[in-house]
Write an enzyme that holds these catalytic residues in place. Structure first.
Site, PDB file in Angstrom:
ATOM      1  N   HIS A 140      -8.233  -2.480   7.176  1.00 53.35           N
ATOM      2  CA  HIS A 140      -7.295  -1.563   7.824  1.00 53.35           C
ATOM      3  C   HIS A 140      -6.099  -2.347   8.342  1.00 53.35           C
ATOM      4  CE1 HIS A 140      -5.463   1.509  10.125  1.00 53.35           C
ATOM      5  NE2 HIS A 140      -5.821   1.031  11.297  1.00 53.35           N
ATOM      6  N   HIS A 160      -1.657  -1.783   9.695  1.00 51.62           N
ATOM      7  CA  HIS A 160      -0.465  -0.960   9.905  1.00 51.62           C
ATOM      8  C   HIS A 160       0.724  -1.616   9.216  1.00 51.62           C
ATOM      9  CE1 HIS A 160      -2.392   0.374  14.009  1.00 51.62           C
ATOM     10  NE2 HIS A 160      -2.968   0.962  12.986  1.00 51.62           N
ATOM     11  N   ASP A 181      -1.597  -1.341 -12.807  1.00 54.03           N
ATOM     12  CA  ASP A 181      -2.699  -2.297 -12.895  1.00 54.03           C
ATOM     13  C   ASP A 181      -3.698  -2.114 -11.751  1.00 54.03           C
ATOM     14  OD1 ASP A 181      -1.473  -3.511 -15.077  1.00 54.03           O
ATOM     15  OD2 ASP A 181      -0.764  -5.259 -13.970  1.00 54.03           O
ATOM     16  N   HIS A 185      -0.233   6.895  10.474  1.00 55.22           N
ATOM     17  CA  HIS A 185      -1.128   5.889  11.014  1.00 55.22           C
ATOM     18  C   HIS A 185      -0.965   4.544  10.293  1.00 55.22           C
ATOM     19  CE1 HIS A 185      -5.606   4.820  12.065  1.00 55.22           C
ATOM     20  NE2 HIS A 185      -4.766   3.855  12.326  1.00 55.22           N
ATOM     21  N   TYR A 221      -8.410  -8.613 -17.179  1.00 54.29           N
ATOM     22  CA  TYR A 221      -7.679  -9.600 -16.373  1.00 54.29           C
ATOM     23  C   TYR A 221      -8.587 -10.588 -15.626  1.00 54.29           C
ATOM     24  CZ  TYR A 221      -4.683 -11.447 -12.716  1.00 54.29           C
ATOM     25  OH  TYR A 221      -4.006 -12.271 -11.857  1.00 54.29           O
TER      26      TYR A 221
END
Lengths: 219, 219, 219, 219
Positions: D94, D96, D119, D159, D213
């Site tokens: 998480h 910001h 991709d 958020h 890849y």
């Protein structure tokens, strides 16, 4: 010679990081072995912290692995195509640097409105075609755009930047300067139209920089 | 004295790097030897990592090399012109810093809408003419614009910034602050018009800062 | 106690540098000595590299130098005014950070459109008046704006940011978060209007963050 | 196993700092213990400098603290909800980060106009609902948005970003790439409309990257 090029190419990736041209593993440098049909390139999916001369990959000009414990960069075919078709090129760099890629996303060339652009690129930084990875399409797009063009950098549409140089250091310099001018011209255009530079003046600046600047022609 | 200036000028280039004012080798600092018709300047095309007191170049006020193993910066003629024509100047800095160069690309002065600009620049940061490298044109443009102007910085059209100071440290400070306020005013204008500061208030701020601020007048 | 605050205030300046809130010497932190009418503040015009506990300056609440070899920051009067008039404040920070100063240049409050803003600022970040340095005008503007306001940060018109906290670390955190949200909301508004957050939700987020978050209420 | 995951999760927070995705303490990484109903997460309100394997917190899948001297991150409930409802997920991040949060503030998905987005994300980066912290609302919003979606990243309205991966490193990579493409597409759109990439081409790129890849499927 090969060992030295492994060191050079490995070290130059640090410049991509220093100038903020790459995120995670998304950018690569290669260098041709002078006088040989071989080049050294970054291994695929390896982080910049873990790069060293020993894990660089040696390829032939068809992009086949010649020496190395890792798979070569997924962009190897594009680098190989450039080396096959532009014998004067000794180094190739690929990045998704932010501002250059933003111009590429709009399919718009960066206009030459800075003397530093006239010096380095001799005019605008051109846009190449949209091309998928997996065959020679990207390489062809680079070569078609840069052959006979002054600019050592091409903005591949919706993708990112490829730059060329007489050696890998020159190609890295072109990648650094490409992002620098792409950013400055972007910022200039955010608040109006940049003034143009006359073609004559661009020509004079380019000629002088390519022939006079530096200790012993750095590009 | 010369040795000390070599060290000072060499060290100050690190500030250009730290504040992100330069890419690759595109920026330079010089410092006049007090009481002599000489100044120390960066060598041409040498990367910032490789700078040290020993490879700085000593020139006379016509820009001729007096002492040093390297060619002087390709901007030496502009620095020399400033020293010849502005005896109060002891340091000169040149950069292509992003935001200042963006204003320069539009040929637009940075308006004085921040108290920090009033302090340091005493008003707007002015634009100088378009001028080609190779003779005294750039130096003349700098001197014509800055003579009698409060600002120690000039935005040379389609090119970049030159700053002056009583010593090289003051010129570097002006280059750092020039980019800082060029960026802030750019960002402010992206979403509307900045409020103006009354000329009286600009004058008061400038007077106070030049005469009161710091331990012992840092500029 | 005084020695410890000298160390704390000195160290916290490194956070201003780390988060790119300051250029050259343009930003300062102060901390009140708990239970005394004294505070520690940065010396004027000294670079961040040269700061240490020993050159911090001790002042009384009228901003007079009590102990120290250097002159106190030119913003000392503003810090002192805050300490005199807001007894709950134990730390004050001043910066010219780019995005916050850009909102300040337009005289526009940063609207509360991010949950992180609701957490830290409890609503918008307000704008204070235009005020000249040299007397209590800046201090008065800060106190009038922040008294009774949830926000620990004020954007002083055409100038920069002042933040307050229960101690200097909390004020530095407010300065870091102020620039962070000022930048994000700026970027959001560049391409359209951010969605609003209902006042009820802002209130709930603010209440929770001030009372529940962290190991032991970090602010 | 648990000790190793503490080290991994602790170390990965340095990548959030390196790529400038977090300010102060506002971002966190967690990693599931393979084969156990447990995960390791950042402690609440502890700065990135002070993180180490020893202060990471071990939680069960209801977000209850199982082992650790600190309270777990205030975002623990959201991480726990993802682990309970997406058994294939081994890591959650998480942040910001600025550009991603700016898109989130407008409630706008990042359109897939870069091959690097095709991709990594296989299409646009979607927007999740507005949700308050304190119960399962955020976790539900993440899972509802990402279940059956190719993108490992969701922009939670007003958020910030949550990303998932087969392990914590893959989730961190997704967070780094999410900010990178959110920034590039933002910059592209500032001066016009980016060109679109055909859905067929997006599908081909996504398929190739996920299956070919890297050295041994890095994600």
């Amino acid at each position: 010679m090969i060992q030295r090029m492994r060191r050079t190419v490995s070290d130059l990736h640090a410049e991509l990081v220093r100038y903020d041209l790459v995120a995670w593993t998304a950018g690569n440098v290669s260098g041709r072995i002078p006088g040989e049909d071989l080049f050294v390139i970054k291994p695929s999916g390896v982080s910049y912290d873990e790069l060293g001369p020993e894990n660089m990959v040696l390829c032939d000009l068809d992009g086949n692995l010649v020496e190395g414990d890792h798979s070569p960069s997924s962009d190897t075919a594009a680098h190989a195509y450039v080396y096959r078709n532009m014998p004067e090129v000794g180094g190739v760099v690929h990045t998704h640097s932010t501002y250059a890629s933003a111009w590429a996303a709009r399919g718009e060339a960066v206009p030459c409105v800075l003397t530093a652009m006239a010096d380095e690129f001799g005019g605008e930084i051109p846009v190449g075609p949209f091309a998928l990875i997996g065959d020679d399409s990207i390489g062809q797009g680079i070569v078609e755009t840069l052959k006979g063009h002054r600019s050592p950098a091409v903005l591949m549409r919706n993708h990112g930047v490829f730059t060329i140089g007489k050696d890998p250091r020159a190609a890295v310099k072109a990648a650094v300067m490409c992002e620098d001018v792409a950013r400055t011209v972007h910022v200039a255009r955010q608040l109006g139209e940049p003034l143009t530079i006359a073609q004559d003046d661009i020509d004079r600046l380019y000629d002088r920089y390519q022939n006079v600047y530096g200790q012993r022609s750095p590009r």
